[in-house]
Design an enzyme around this catalytic site. Structure first.
Site, mmCIF file in Angstrom:
data_model
loop_
_atom_site.group_PDB
_atom_site.id
_atom_site.type_symbol
_atom_site.label_atom_id
_atom_site.label_comp_id
_atom_site.label_asym_id
_atom_site.label_seq_id
_atom_site.Cartn_x
_atom_site.Cartn_y
_atom_site.Cartn_z
ATOM 1 C CG ASP A 1 -21.544 -25.857 22.028
ATOM 2 O OD1 ASP A 1 -20.771 -25.611 21.078
ATOM 3 O OD2 ASP A 1 -22.772 -25.680 21.944
ATOM 4 C CE1 TYR B 1 -1.818 5.766 6.822
ATOM 5 C CE2 TYR B 1 -2.947 4.442 5.175
ATOM 6 C CZ TYR B 1 -1.801 4.756 5.875
ATOM 7 O OH TYR B 1 -0.645 4.068 5.640
ATOM 8 C CG HIS C 1 -0.477 0.727 2.376
ATOM 9 N ND1 HIS C 1 0.590 0.283 3.117
ATOM 10 C CD2 HIS C 1 -0.893 1.881 2.947
ATOM 11 C CE1 HIS C 1 0.809 1.134 4.112
ATOM 12 N NE2 HIS C 1 -0.064 2.105 4.044
#
Length: 849
Positions: free
Chosen positions: A576, A276, A223
């Site tokens: 479980d 960003y 990136h």
């Protein structure tokens, strides 16, 4: 501390001295572990991995509880260490869809305990981020404890304060195994015998896994990040000129120096454009995921040199100036020029295509590998979560209980053993890694399904299901029908009992799911359970072994079936299970689909003595759940076995023939109706389907998808591991005391008894909405007395009871039936009431008849 001499032996060797490896070493020694050695092939602390080329921005809020919790722990740890800049973080919205998403951010943050999340108006954003053009945004989400970590400083702090020995310029060349266990780590500087080894190699994870013949599906992806020249608007901002003075730095020194500059205002994200940003002294750092996936072959990651860092590739100008992301219309430059006009004509002082890693499901990889004893992993983790996952892994290794200071955590979504068999194929995980890269800043709908690499795992019923118009969802690579278009005619029959599910909650749903639910309650349906797995446990000590690992009494008669939990050393629910005794020394353990076979099966294999054989039969059997009032009549037509309640009671099992098909039939029902689970060898599967289908045509037999099962099991209060019961609760908290027999001895008993004696301060609660039929989504906060006291674990509409159901865990004082609470979901407030469970057929009259 850093040392030069390489030891010949150690208790623990950690490979990788980046954010994760250092965090694991710090937390191990904090727990009392001694003789910990950390190795890296790069110099220290600037190793050449992503920990020092990353800009260090830390946004904590995630739809994932564990991601949010680990991020918050990391920020607190690094803030206390003095290496975290708590500037706050602002995520921007440039569309109405993104504003809706930011409202979800507030709900997730509130649910998972982040302090003071807030929605901002555009002018409130620009007060904190004055270079943002207010005309370009609709608002923002503000998290005041978000910020940025000074990567190099943080690594130096770890090395200086951790009582472990750190060794740079040490390349691991092999892992020595003996009897499928780690025995030594071979390096270019010598051999280190060890009891356990931790892989914290991130970008090189695939390669280091190969040293032990372990396929780790972790794809490196590039990136982009740039740092502008000084901007007039930022003149006078503080610059840390000596941040990396005297350090050995491979490759471009300017990148490391730039990343060491602290931000002076909130870090920001423009997720609508996959961008960003943060300040670096007088420059602005601009990061972009807004380009096509640039996936790196993990075998070609290479090593550092004086000229380059292996995890930093050359900046590709075209990906900055052109729109190459398949879901974004604007190029990174265009989007940044609009949002931050001051950067539009700026030159760049530093550029990089930095490499991070992605797994097929986008989550980290933690835990001990099933293939090699003593080989642990802490991978696919960014700075944001590194402290938290280091703590979890260290606790897991030292105490057997993965936990944060807030308590045990659910590891089902991060366990290294969760991946399906095909995930290790390099091309598969590279493609899926690229897909996850694309989704980093995308708005992903509930129940979203990938379009590529489908049809990998299909049950023997698959072609019949296609003929019936199955809508397939993918689970663990399996194609699982969610509903069937052939049942569309049932919608009009039950339309007055199937409310519309609109908006976000209604994404990827169908009213057919409700129709299948109601039809099963009245007639009979067939449900494909092939994704569920059987685990055969055999041998003269099989019963004793199961007694040791199961919390319930395993002193079963042949033909008896029992529900139980399996606990870790801390007394919380690892699984479980249903256990059926088929013969003197033969037991069949059944567990769910998805990641259950890998996690639960490997745990049983690891703990079994030599006198016990454990065989995980993932895909070896095909299974049909035959459920509904007409189930006995239908099944009796196909078999000579006596299916009466006296001869074949609830929670019993036997081998029978269904037509010509040999079947292990278990009198069980996951939907609260009369019925059986029919387990047959896979090669007999299609014949089993056809036999039942033909026998039930005049009885109204229909296929049923997973959507109907989910709403039916919630009405009945049946738990789903990984959703409303997992490793962050014990059986008493989960409402499963009947699955515990304290007259037996089992793993986790001591901790469970201690927890019980200390007092259970939270427990599961069944909620129904007071005046709405909307389905609730997971991760949404539950309020009482004006405070968030829990969050939705699972929710759906109960078509039989005519109410929307949500399951949560509440403090004891709020968990009593009749208590009024409130749920926030999709920006709306819903009044709800705690109810006694189960809501449907509490006397079990429909199951036991």
């Amino acid at each position: 501390m850093s040392t030069d001499a390489l030891p010949s032996s150690a208790e623990t060797v950690i490979i990788g001295a980046g954010a994760v490896g250092c965090s694991v070493a710090y937390h191990l020694t904090e727990l009392g572990a001694e003789d910990v050695v950390v190795l890296d092939k790069g110099p220290l602390p600037v190793t050449g991995g992503s920990s020092t080329h990353a800009p260090g921005i830390m946004f904590q809020t995630s739809p994932s509880k564990i991601q949010t919790k680990t991020a918050h722990y990391t920020t607190r740890l690094l803030k206390d260490a003095g290496v975290y800049n708590e500037t706050g973080g602002i995520e921007l919205a440039r569309s109405e869809e993104r504003m809706d998403f930011l409202r979800r951010r507030v709900e997730w943050a509130t649910a998972y305990g982040l302090p003071e999340p807030e929605l901002l108006e555009p002018e409130e954003v620009t007060e904190r981020l004055p270079l943002v053009d207010a005309e370009e945004i609709l608002g923002g989400y503000y998290s005041p404890t978000d910020g940025q970590v000074a990567g190099t400083d943080a690594l130096q702090w770890y090395i200086e304060t951790t009582p472990a020995s750190f060794h740079g310029h040490t390349e691991v060349t092999d892992l020595e195994l003996e009897d499928d266990a780690v025995r030594a780590v071979e390096t270019d500087r010598g051999r280190i015998e060890c009891d356990r080894c931790v892989l914290a190699t991130n970008n090189w994870a695939y390669q280091t896994g190969q040293l032990a013949d372990v396929e780790l599906p972790i794809a490196p992806v590039e990136h982009q990040y740039v740092v502008t020249e000084p901007l007039e608007e930022l003149r006078g901002n503080e610059r840390a000129d000596d941040a990396v003075t005297g350090l050995e730095i491979p490759g471009d020194r300017e990148i490391t120096e730039s990343m060491a500059q602290p931000p002076d205002r909130p870090v920001g994200r423009d997720q609508d454009n996959s961008l960003y940003f943060r300040t670096h002294g007088e420059g602005y750092g601009l990061g972009s995921y807004n380009h096509e996936p640039l996936v790196v072959d993990p075998d070609e990651m290479g090593s550092n040199s004086a000229e380059s860092q292996a995890s930093v590739h050359s900046f590709t100008e075209k990906h900055w100036r052109k729109a190459t992301h398949p879901n974004r219309e604007k190029s990174p430059k265009q989007a940044f020029d609009e949002l931050l006009p001051a950067t539009a004509d700026a030159e760049f002082d530093a550029t990089e295509n930095g490499i991070f890693v992605y797994t097929p499901d986008g989550m980290p990889v933690l835990g001990e590998t099933a293939q090699v004893d003593g080989l642990w992993t802490g991978l696919a983790i960014w700075w944001t979560h590194s402290g938290g996952y280091g703590k979890i892994l260290a606790e897991w290794m030292e105490t057997g209980v993965p936990r944060l200071p807030s308590g045990p955590v659910d590891t089902s979504g991060i366990d290294v053993n969760r991946f399906e068999p095909h995930a290790g194929n390099k091309q598969y995980f590279m493609d899926r890694g690229g897909m996850r890269y694309q989704q980093v800043y995308s708005i992903v709908e509930p129940r979203w399904q990938p379009a590529d690499r489908r049809g990998l795992r299909t049950s023997p019923f698959y072609h019949r299901q296609q003929e019936l118009g199955a809508e397939f969802y993918q689970s663990g690579g399996w194609e699982v029908p969610q509903w069937y278009e052939s049942n569309a005619d049932l919608v009009s029959e039950y339309e007055d009992r199937i409310p519309d599910q609109d908006g976000w909650q209604g994404s990827n749903r169908s009213p057919i799911e409700g129709a299948e639910h109601l039809h099963t309650r009245e007639k009979v349906s067939m449900y494909d359970m092939t994704t569920f797995s059987s685990i055969m446990v055999e041998g003269s000590d099989a019963g004793d072994f199961l007694q040791r690992v199961c919390s319930n009494d395993m002193d079963l008669s042949i033909g008896q079936v029992r529900y139980t939990t399996m606990l870790n050393e801390g007394g919380t629910v690892l699984a479980d299970l249903t256990v059926a005794r088929l013969d003197d020394d033969e037991y069949m353990v059944t567990t769910g689909g998805g990641n259950s076979p890998g996690i639960h099966g490997s745990w049983l294999e690891e703990h079994a003595p030599e006198t016990v054989s454990v065989t995980v039969e993932e895909s070896a059997k095909s299974t049909i759940g035959l459920w509904g009032p007409n189930a006995r009549l239908l099944l009796q037509r196909t078999t000579e076995a006596d299916l009466s309640n006296d001869a074949f009671p609830y929670f019993s099992g036997k081998r029978i023939y269904v037509g010509d098909v040999p079947v292990i039939a278990l009198r069980l029902s996951y939907v609260g109706e009369l019925g059986w689970e029919l387990w047959a060898p896979t090669e007999y599967g299609q014949k089993l389907w056809d036999t039942l289908w033909e026998a039930g045509q005049d009885l109204g037999v229909r296929p049923m998808g997973a959507g109907a099962v989910e709403s039916m099991r919630l009405e009945k209060g049946f738990r789903l591991w990984g959703a409303d019961v997992d490793t962050d609760v014990n059986p008493y908290e989960a409402g499963l005391p009947f699955a515990v027999d304290l007259d037996t001895d089992f793993v986790g008993k001591e901790a469970l008894v201690e927890a019980r004696d200390d007092g259970i301060d939270q427990r599961v609660a069944c909620l129904t909405l007071d005046d709405s039929t909307d389905a609730m989504l997971g991760g949404r906060p539950v309020y009482a007395d004006g405070e968030a006291v829990g969050y939705v674990q699972a929710g759906d509409y109960g078509y039989s009871v005519g109410e929307s159901i949500a399951y949560t865990y509440l403090p004891e004082e709020y968990a009593a039936a009749g208590t009024s609470v409130r749920i926030e979901c999709e920006g709306r407030s819903y009044d709800a009431t705690v109810r006694d469970e189960p809501l449907f057929d509490p006397g079990r009259d429909k199951i036991i008849r």
